[in-house]
Design an enzyme around this catalytic site. Structure first.
Site, mmCIF file in Angstrom:
data_model
loop_
_atom_site.group_PDB
_atom_site.id
_atom_site.type_symbol
_atom_site.label_atom_id
_atom_site.label_comp_id
_atom_site.label_asym_id
_atom_site.label_seq_id
_atom_site.Cartn_x
_atom_site.Cartn_y
_atom_site.Cartn_z
ATOM 1 N N ARG A 1 0.829 -1.202 0.000
ATOM 2 C CA ARG A 1 0.000 0.000 0.000
ATOM 3 C C ARG A 1 0.865 1.254 0.000
ATOM 4 O O ARG A 1 0.449 2.319 -0.457
ATOM 5 C CB ARG A 1 -0.941 -0.024 1.209
ATOM 6 C CG ARG A 1 -1.885 1.167 1.292
ATOM 7 C CD ARG A 1 -3.112 0.851 2.147
ATOM 8 N NE ARG A 1 -2.757 0.369 3.464
ATOM 9 C CZ ARG A 1 -2.483 1.141 4.509
ATOM 10 N NH1 ARG A 1 -2.486 2.468 4.391
ATOM 11 N NH2 ARG A 1 -2.210 0.616 5.695
ATOM 12 N N TYR B 1 -15.440 14.088 -17.855
ATOM 13 C CA TYR B 1 -15.830 12.689 -17.706
ATOM 14 C C TYR B 1 -16.931 12.611 -16.648
ATOM 15 O O TYR B 1 -16.874 13.282 -15.612
ATOM 16 C CB TYR B 1 -14.619 11.853 -17.312
ATOM 17 C CG TYR B 1 -14.969 10.446 -16.902
ATOM 18 C CD1 TYR B 1 -15.627 9.587 -17.782
ATOM 19 C CD2 TYR B 1 -14.669 9.974 -15.631
ATOM 20 C CE1 TYR B 1 -15.965 8.296 -17.405
ATOM 21 C CE2 TYR B 1 -15.003 8.675 -15.244
ATOM 22 C CZ TYR B 1 -15.649 7.852 -16.137
ATOM 23 O OH TYR B 1 -15.996 6.587 -15.763
ATOM 24 N N LYS C 1 -6.663 3.020 -20.072
ATOM 25 C CA LYS C 1 -6.915 3.412 -21.450
ATOM 26 C C LYS C 1 -5.640 3.263 -22.292
ATOM 27 O O LYS C 1 -5.150 2.163 -22.483
ATOM 28 C CB LYS C 1 -7.454 4.841 -21.489
ATOM 29 C CG LYS C 1 -8.587 5.108 -20.490
ATOM 30 C CD LYS C 1 -9.779 4.203 -20.638
ATOM 31 C CE LYS C 1 -11.001 4.657 -19.864
ATOM 32 N NZ LYS C 1 -10.882 4.707 -18.405
ATOM 33 N N ASP D 1 -6.457 16.164 -16.572
ATOM 34 C CA ASP D 1 -6.656 14.772 -16.956
ATOM 35 C C ASP D 1 -6.187 14.637 -18.404
ATOM 36 O O ASP D 1 -6.817 15.168 -19.323
ATOM 37 C CB ASP D 1 -8.127 14.392 -16.821
ATOM 38 C CG ASP D 1 -8.372 12.900 -17.021
ATOM 39 O OD1 ASP D 1 -7.635 12.284 -17.807
ATOM 40 O OD2 ASP D 1 -9.304 12.358 -16.399
#
Length: 397
Positions: free
Chosen positions: A61, A114, A211, A186
């Site tokens: 983590r 988005y 993506k 973004d």
């Protein structure tokens, strides 16, 4: 990262990510370190490992060798000081927003965002009292007028989803920098091969690595890149507690996919431009949204900001509205009706009922999304085969 890697061009960096040498040799591919626990012989060394993103590995983590390779590779491509890899693109967006915002803050964001980002900002507004002002994204004066004393963050997209409006990053980020506001971009639709927002003044660059970076539809991951090392450390401290950390296997798949990023982005962009031109001439199509077309409102800006290509996503409006969009998306045979984008396979989607379902009719209209808007995420198939598929589907509309 070595001086040798820093001197490489982006096309070469994607093929040769930094790999740690072991036992006097080095693997040609980044090793997959799946184990999540690391032991220490020195208690002080373990204590020190908790203090920052550049310390020894001890628990996944907080950091992992494979994940660190991905972070280093993407930060290098974007020209950033550091990066945080997350479990998804929304994991990266939420990590940044939740780490930097508090009740009473103000955010300026594009109107055409988005759907998940739009919904998250709306939720922060409702539950946390974070004020949000939406702007078009093409006018620095509009951003300047929206500034408040409590404005904390400007959130932009290089190419908006799904309307493909191109944001004037240099102009808008300059306004944010003058006001001391954190500029977040973004860059998913462009990838670091077509645009590097840090070069235009961005403080943070976000990617849904699901993506174009991963590129094969087989991984879920996100990355946030930071221009400043101190801001990177600040967000990293929150990210380790939030727990949206990337899985090592997802990081490994993303690194593998990135090796062909330059080749894929060229094919995506070339084919998208070809299809956009053909769609614009079809009688069933009312409008085509692709910045590579001369008639696009941001065409000249796109030529300056994205000189290597305008990306692999286009949208078009069908004159028949929602029912026509449904017919077309269910009639394609080579392309698939599916969410996401940036992979080798071409995908079609009806944004109003899927990716932007959270928006009201008025919000959809304000974002430029109509009832008959169809988004096409262009893959790497032969353009003639793709056009034949779209043409036969359009004949049924």
């Amino acid at each position: 990262m070595s001086d040798f890697h820093r001197a490489l061009r982006p096309e070469s960096r994607t093929v040769h990510p930094p790999v740690q040498e072991v036992a006097g040799s080095r693997p040609l591919g980044v090793p997959l370190h799946q184990g999540h626990l690391f032991a220490f012989a020195d208690s002080d060394a373990l204590v020190g490992a908790f203090t920052g993103p550049d310390q020894a590995f001890f628990y996944n983590r907080f950091g992992n060798p494979t994940v660190r390779s991905l972070e280093t590779a993407v930060a290098g491509l974007e020209g950033g000081a550091g990066a945080i890899a997350t479990a998804s693109g929304m994991g990266a967006i939420n990590t940044v927003l939740l780490a930097l915002l508090r009740s009473g803050d103000h955010v300026i964001a594009q109107r055409s965002l988005y759907g998940g980002t739009f919904a998250m900002l709306a939720d922060l507004s409702r539950r946390w009292g974070v004020a949000v002002t939406h702007v078009r994204g093409d006018d620095p004066d509009e951003v300047r007028a929206a500034l408040r004393p409590n404005t904390r963050l400007l959130h932009l997209e290089t190419i908006s989803n799904p309307t493909t409006r191109v944001t004037d990053l240099p102009a808008l980020l300059a306004v944010a920098r003058e006001a001391g506001v954190v500029g977040v971009v973004d860059n998913t639709f462009a990838s670091p091969l077509l645009c590097r927002p840090v070069e235009h003044g961005a403080d943070i660059v976000i990617h849904s690595a699901t993506k174009y970076l991963g590129g094969h539809g087989d991984v879920l991951a996100g990355v946030a890149v930071f221009a400043d090392a101190e801001l990177h450390r600040t967000v990293w401290q929150y990210a380790t507690e939030l727990g949206a950390s990337a899985d090592p296997y997802a990081a490994w798949l993303t690194l593998r996919g990135m090796q062909t990023l330059a080749l894929r982005m060229r094919r995506h962009s070339d084919t998208a431009l070809d299809l956009a031109g053909r769609l614009a001439a079809h009688p069933a199509v009312a409008a085509v949204h692709y910045p590579g077309l001369p008639g696009h409102p941001d065409h000249e800006l796109a030529r300056r900001l994205l000189p290597e290509g305008q990306g692999g996503v286009l949208a078009f409006d069908l004159a028949g509205g929602r029912e026509a969009a449904r017919t077309l998306t269910e009639s394609v045979r080579l392309a698939s009706l599916a969410p996401s984008l940036g992979g080798v396979q071409t995908l079609v989607l009806h944004p109003a009922s899927t990716s932007h379902r959270q928006l009201s009719d008025a919000e959809l209209a304000a974002a430029g999304i109509g009832p008959g808007t169809v988004r096409v995420a262009v893959g790497v198939e032969h353009p003639e085969d793709l056009w034949a598929d779209l043409e036969q589907a359009l004949a049924k509309v």
